[in-house]
Write an enzyme that holds these catalytic residues in place. Structure first.
Site, PDB file in Angstrom:
ATOM      1  N   ASN A  82       0.818  -1.208   0.000  1.00 41.60           N
ATOM      2  CA  ASN A  82       0.000   0.000   0.000  1.00 41.60           C
ATOM      3  C   ASN A  82       0.857   1.267   0.000  1.00 41.60           C
ATOM      4  O   ASN A  82       1.894   1.339   0.658  1.00 41.60           O
ATOM      5  CB  ASN A  82      -0.922   0.015   1.231  1.00 41.60           C
ATOM      6  N   HIS A  83       0.399   2.285  -0.725  1.00 44.14           N
ATOM      7  CA  HIS A  83       1.040   3.598  -0.753  1.00 44.14           C
ATOM      8  C   HIS A  83       0.058   4.632  -0.200  1.00 44.14           C
ATOM      9  O   HIS A  83      -1.159   4.476  -0.294  1.00 44.14           O
ATOM     10  CB  HIS A  83       1.379   4.000  -2.194  1.00 44.14           C
ATOM     11  N   LYS A  84       0.602   5.711   0.340  1.00 49.74           N
ATOM     12  CA  LYS A  84      -0.255   6.831   0.732  1.00 49.74           C
ATOM     13  C   LYS A  84      -0.895   7.432  -0.519  1.00 49.74           C
ATOM     14  O   LYS A  84      -0.237   7.610  -1.535  1.00 49.74           O
ATOM     15  CB  LYS A  84       0.563   7.913   1.453  1.00 49.74           C
ATOM     16  N   ALA A  90       1.206   9.350  -5.367  1.00 49.57           N
ATOM     17  CA  ALA A  90       1.335   8.193  -4.478  1.00 49.57           C
ATOM     18  C   ALA A  90       2.766   7.647  -4.485  1.00 49.57           C
ATOM     19  O   ALA A  90       3.055   6.642  -3.832  1.00 49.57           O
ATOM     20  CB  ALA A  90       0.361   7.099  -4.906  1.00 49.57           C
TER      21      ALA A  90
END
Length: 203
Positions: A82-84, A90
């Site tokens: 997962n990425h911000k 992102a």
């Protein structure tokens, strides 16, 4: 009474592509129940390679119940992927260090979906992908090549990309009874004596 040994790696004589999965797992954050098997077209040790982005520092777990059936090529995407996404980009600048390190997000700022949990007596077809934090209920069936992005209710048959409900295996009343029955927690002798009932085969 002769009962297959849950502690064997290869329960089928002269067939080395199917294993009782818990006996080959090395990662302490992957927990597998008794008699769950993994069948791989090439090498059973591909299983842990197919648990992607599973970083120790994140601490998420892959938990798989008893008597599950996992086919070749099943991939689990864990929370480390997962990425911000609340910024304009992102892109994970911080992981490359130097001055970019100044924007390092803390772990609690990263998207986190929790543990991935597969219930008991779940059949997962070949080349299925299961996304982070998904919960798959007891007795479910996941069709080949599906991508599972959301939780799956018990005794559901799902398929597609993204996976959607195709049908329920039984009516709601029977599902309720089966979830209360929890046959996978019976003593092995009781399971063995009742296989005709569990499999639908007439005596």
């Amino acid at each position: 009474m002769q009962i297959p040994d849950k502690n064997q790696i290869f329960p089928l004589k002269d067939y080395k592509r199917l294993c009782f999965l818990k006996n080959i797992i090395e990662n302490p954050n992957i927990i597998v129940g008794d008699y769950t098997y993994y069948d791989d077209f090439e090498d059973i040790y591909n299983f842990e390679k197919n648990v992607k982005y599973h970083f120790d520092f994140i601490g998420d777990k892959l938990i798989i119940g008893k008597f599950c059936m996992i086919a070749s090529g099943v991939t689990f995407i864990m929370n480390g992927a997962n990425h911000k996404m609340d910024g304009i980009t992102a892109y994970p600048f911080n992981i490359f260090g130097k001055d970019w390190l100044k924007v390092t997000p803390t772990l609690d700022e990263l998207p986190y979906k929790g543990d991935t949990i597969i219930g008991n007596d779940v059949w997962i077809g070949a080349d299925v992908t299961i996304m982070p934090g998904v919960k798959i209920g007891d007795g479910s069936i996941i069709a080949t090549k599906s991508i599972v992005t959301k939780d799956v209710n018990p005794y559901s048959v799902v398929g597609g990309n993204p996976a959607k409900l195709l049908r329920k295996r039984f009516d709601e009343e029977k599902i309720k009874k089966l979830l209360a029955l929890k046959w996978w927690d019976w003593e092995l002798e009781k399971i063995t004596k009742n296989l005709h009932y569990l499999t639908g085969k007439k005596k």
